[in-house]
Design an enzyme around this catalytic site. Sequence first.
Site, PDB file in Angstrom:
ATOM      1  N   HIS A 179       1.529   1.453   3.861  1.00 58.52           N
ATOM      2  CA  HIS A 179       2.043   0.458   4.821  1.00 58.52           C
ATOM      3  C   HIS A 179       2.146   1.271   6.115  1.00 58.52           C
ATOM      4  O   HIS A 179       2.686   1.930   6.629  1.00 58.52           O
ATOM      5  CB  HIS A 179       3.766   0.217   4.519  1.00 58.52           C
ATOM      6  N   MET A 195      10.184   2.226  -0.302  1.00 61.11           N
ATOM      7  CA  MET A 195      11.091   1.453  -0.588  1.00 61.11           C
ATOM      8  C   MET A 195      10.563   0.132  -0.938  1.00 61.11           C
ATOM      9  O   MET A 195       9.715  -0.405  -0.470  1.00 61.11           O
ATOM     10  CB  MET A 195      12.187   1.346   0.721  1.00 61.11           C
ATOM     11  N   ASP A 200       6.639  -3.582  -3.924  1.00 61.06           N
ATOM     12  CA  ASP A 200       5.319  -3.663  -3.575  1.00 61.06           C
ATOM     13  C   ASP A 200       4.449  -2.450  -4.429  1.00 61.06           C
ATOM     14  O   ASP A 200       4.699  -1.418  -4.317  1.00 61.06           O
ATOM     15  CB  ASP A 200       4.922  -3.309  -2.041  1.00 61.06           C
ATOM     16  N   SER A 208       4.204   4.022   0.871  1.00 57.49           N
ATOM     17  CA  SER A 208       5.141   3.467   1.971  1.00 57.49           C
ATOM     18  C   SER A 208       5.474   4.288   2.636  1.00 57.49           C
ATOM     19  O   SER A 208       5.009   5.355   3.228  1.00 57.49           O
ATOM     20  CB  SER A 208       5.874   2.058   1.634  1.00 57.49           C
ATOM     21  N   THR A 209       6.873   4.055   3.015  1.00 55.44           N
ATOM     22  CA  THR A 209       7.730   5.222   3.933  1.00 55.44           C
ATOM     23  C   THR A 209       7.655   6.661   3.259  1.00 55.44           C
ATOM     24  O   THR A 209       7.712   6.866   1.937  1.00 55.44           O
ATOM     25  CB  THR A 209       9.447   4.745   3.739  1.00 55.44           C
TER      26      THR A 209
END
Length: 383
Positions: A229, A323, A326, A202-203
């Site tokens: 993501h 964060m 998931d 993700s991030t």
Amino acid sequence: MGDCIDAPGSTSASPRWVWAMSSASEPTRAVVVDDSRFMRTLIRTLLEDADVEVIAEASNGREAISVVSEHRPDVVTMDIEMPEMNGLDAVEAIMDECPTPVLMLSAHAEEDADVTFDALDRGAVDFVTKPGGEVTSEMPRVKRELVEKIRSAAAVDLSATQQTSRPPKTKARQQTSATSPDSGVESESLPEEGTTLVVGASTGGPNVVERVLAALPKEAGLRVLVVQHMPAGFTERFAARLDARCDYEVKEADDGERIGPGQIRVAPGGSHLLVTRDSGGKLKLELSDDDPLHGVKPAIDLTMSSAAKTVNTPLAGVLLTGMGRDGVDGMTRISRAGGHTVAQDEETSAIFGMPKRAIEAGYVDTVAPDGRIAEETLRGLTT
């Protein structure tokens, strides 16, 4: 709010900086940068409605550098195309002079995708798409994504992102031997029937995903699924970048396609990616339009869980920076199915959220820095 302070190991000749962060009880403080007064007002309204304090605005990149230095925010929203100095140059200057997490505001157009990835290369931590078409109808989506990503970006550990080495700029040299000198693992020892790897991030993930995939030797013949993501319209360009930087064939996943050794498929933004089987028993990919899970689509959990249920040959799961939670359930299912699981360590994670929760769940076999994840994954699959 604290001052910019010297980072460990910095010198006066080449200053690097980190922020002394405010306490968790204080609201997130943001600077909004956009040449459109309307867009600045819109973003300010959305953020302040969600208790994010907008402490200053700037109308171009040059002004942004000065404003960030003066106000020392937790996060900056940055437009790309602006007069005097564009967002790309501004990001680079901010990261050189006084690094602050920067969230890029990108249009949906395909040509803007490449520019957005360039911003990530220069130090931006994430991006969100601007409202397109009818602004009013876009507001719920824009507000949700903007606020979530602002908070994620503000939590990024910039010292970790600066430690991450950039992947090669061109397609990696293909190895002619059966051993990858980078991994130290003999790829010929991997099972002939095929090995599947699922990577979730993700991030802060795009650059780490590139680094991990670039380190995979072609001779290992892995089948790799990547869930990053990322919104629709960007994953296709992300796949093209990956294809140029590793030895595997990389593209965005298509509904119903089979995946074979030496291929990497990226989950399209706006769709969940599932692993199923065709009538002949061969692995097949399926795109699902089900509701978001954990607020994201694609969701790492769904891809990993479907792989754990379907794949009957060696399987590995890798969970990178991000964060939330998931991927935690997916890693658990892969581990319970007998697969090997690797999580990125805290020191090199921009946000040690998803990996941390997976580790705490007790189903992570190996914790490794970004530069050793490919090696540890291959090692786990051959032991």
